[in-house]
Design a protein around this motif. Structure first.
Motif, short mmCIF file in Angstrom:
data_model
loop_
_atom_site.label_atom_id
_atom_site.label_comp_id
_atom_site.label_asym_id
_atom_site.label_seq_id
_atom_site.Cartn_x
_atom_site.Cartn_y
_atom_site.Cartn_z
N MET A 189 4.00 -7.46 -15.40
CA MET A 189 5.20 -6.73 -15.08
C MET A 189 5.48 -6.88 -13.59
SD MET A 189 6.05 -2.74 -15.75
CE MET A 189 5.79 -1.88 -14.22
N SER A 190 6.73 -7.07 -13.26
CA SER A 190 7.16 -7.16 -11.87
C SER A 190 7.33 -5.76 -11.31
CB SER A 190 8.50 -7.89 -11.79
OG SER A 190 8.38 -9.20 -12.30
N MET A 191 7.28 -5.64 -9.98
CA MET A 191 7.47 -4.33 -9.37
C MET A 191 8.38 -4.44 -8.16
SD MET A 191 3.87 -3.49 -7.39
CE MET A 191 2.79 -3.79 -8.75
N THR A 192 8.99 -3.32 -7.82
CA THR A 192 9.84 -3.26 -6.65
C THR A 192 8.97 -3.30 -5.39
OG1 THR A 192 9.76 -0.84 -6.61
CG2 THR A 192 11.59 -1.86 -7.85
N HIS A 193 9.60 -3.61 -4.27
CA HIS A 193 8.88 -3.58 -3.00
C HIS A 193 8.38 -2.17 -2.69
CE1 HIS A 193 10.95 -7.48 -2.31
NE2 HIS A 193 9.80 -7.75 -1.73
N TYR A 194 9.10 -1.17 -3.13
CA TYR A 194 8.69 0.22 -2.95
C TYR A 194 7.31 0.45 -3.57
CZ TYR A 194 8.89 5.33 -3.76
OH TYR A 194 8.61 6.67 -3.82
N ASN A 246 -1.73 3.06 2.38
CA ASN A 246 -0.27 3.05 2.29
C ASN A 246 0.24 4.23 1.48
OD1 ASN A 246 -0.20 0.77 3.83
ND2 ASN A 246 0.85 -0.49 2.33
N LEU A 247 -0.45 4.56 0.42
CA LEU A 247 -0.05 5.71 -0.40
C LEU A 247 -0.10 6.99 0.43
CD1 LEU A 247 0.81 6.56 -3.25
CD2 LEU A 247 -1.60 6.92 -3.76
N ILE A 248 -1.13 7.14 1.23
CA ILE A 248 -1.27 8.33 2.08
C ILE A 248 -0.18 8.35 3.15
CG2 ILE A 248 -2.74 9.45 3.82
CD1 ILE A 248 -5.16 8.47 2.07
N ILE A 249 0.01 7.22 3.83
CA ILE A 249 0.96 7.14 4.95
C ILE A 249 2.40 7.31 4.50
CG2 ILE A 249 1.93 5.55 6.68
CD1 ILE A 249 -1.00 4.42 6.91
N TYR A 250 2.79 6.60 3.44
CA TYR A 250 4.19 6.55 3.04
C TYR A 250 4.58 7.56 1.97
CZ TYR A 250 4.10 2.24 5.68
OH TYR A 250 3.95 1.32 6.69
N MET A 251 3.59 8.19 1.30
CA MET A 251 3.93 9.12 0.23
C MET A 251 3.25 10.48 0.43
SD MET A 251 5.65 9.64 -2.58
CE MET A 251 6.09 8.04 -3.20
N LEU A 285 4.59 -1.64 -1.83
CA LEU A 285 4.15 -1.04 -0.57
C LEU A 285 3.13 0.07 -0.83
CD1 LEU A 285 4.51 -0.56 2.56
CD2 LEU A 285 6.23 1.13 1.91
N LEU A 286 3.42 0.93 -1.82
CA LEU A 286 2.50 2.03 -2.12
C LEU A 286 1.19 1.54 -2.71
CD1 LEU A 286 5.00 4.66 -3.56
CD2 LEU A 286 4.07 4.52 -1.24
N ALA A 287 1.24 0.43 -3.45
CA ALA A 287 0.04 -0.09 -4.11
C ALA A 287 -0.84 -0.90 -3.16
CB ALA A 287 0.44 -0.95 -5.30
N ALA A 288 -0.26 -1.46 -2.12
CA ALA A 288 -1.02 -2.29 -1.17
C ALA A 288 -1.91 -1.42 -0.29
CB ALA A 288 -0.06 -3.11 -0.31
N SER A 289 -3.00 -1.96 0.17
CA SER A 289 -3.92 -1.30 1.11
C SER A 289 -4.33 0.09 0.64
CB SER A 289 -3.29 -1.20 2.50
OG SER A 289 -2.97 -2.47 3.00
N GLN A 290 -4.73 0.19 -0.61
CA GLN A 290 -5.13 1.48 -1.19
C GLN A 290 -6.32 2.07 -0.45
OE1 GLN A 290 -4.04 3.55 -3.64
NE2 GLN A 290 -2.22 2.31 -3.87
N PRO A 291 -6.35 3.32 -0.17
CA PRO A 291 -5.33 4.33 -0.45
C PRO A 291 -4.40 4.58 0.74
CG PRO A 291 -7.30 5.46 0.28
CD PRO A 291 -7.59 3.95 0.32
#
Length: 168
Positions: free
Chosen positions: A1-6, A17-22, A9-15
């Motif tokens: 499945m393809s995903m949006t850049h949004y 990016n998720l912490i910083i951006y969400m 971004l959240l999935a990259a560099s776990q955890p």
């Protein structure tokens, strides 16, 4: 499945990016909402809770302004859009920072300086509501597979982007 850049971004560099951006912006926004309800319910626009509310609004606005600058200068110029869902997700996420920056400006007295405490709380409530609506648009479209809205991944040597094979 393809995903949006949004989502990417959240999935990259776990955890991180998720912490910083969400996590950080959403936790601060939810804390603001909770404090706002208490302040509005009690109709008290001064005191310790109001001071914490004020500081949280400034911190959140400045924090998200940093996110907007970082993504707008380092990430956005390099994106190859993945259709309308991608544009809506990323665009909404960045647009959500506008009401947060306005909240910080309001709390710092740069904007709305002549307004009464009650009027400032009204602006604060409307801006926070706008932020919540816009971020929910970003989250909904961010979680959509961009092919649902017509984007077609580029073929590259028999493999689709993100390692998908033909026929999947």
């Amino acid at each position: 499945m393809s995903m949006t850049h949004y989502m990417e971004l959240l999935a990259a560099s776990q955890p991180w990016n998720l912490i910083i951006y969400m996590v950080i912006p959403v936790a601060l926004a939810e804390a603001l909402v909770a404090m706002e309800f208490v302040l509005l319910f009690r109709q008290r626009y001064e005191g310790t809770l109001r001071q914490v509310h004020k500081v949280a609004g400034i911190v959140l606005g400045v924090y998200f302004a940093g996110i907007m600058v970082q993504l707008g200068t380092q990430v956005l110029p390099n994106l190859v859009w993945r259709g309308p869902a991608d544009v809506l997700a990323v665009g909404s996420y960045l647009l959500a920072g506008v009401p947060l920056v306005a909240i910080a400006l309001l709390e710092l007295g740069i904007w709305g300086g002549q307004a009464s405490a009650r009027e400032k709380m009204k602006y604060h409530f409307l801006l926070l509501t706008a932020f919540l609506i816009i971020t929910h648009v970003a989250m909904v479209f961010g979680m959509v597979d961009p092919t649902i809205m017509g984007w077609q991944p580029q073929m590259d040597g028999g493999m689709m982007q993100h390692g998908q094979h033909h026929g999947q």
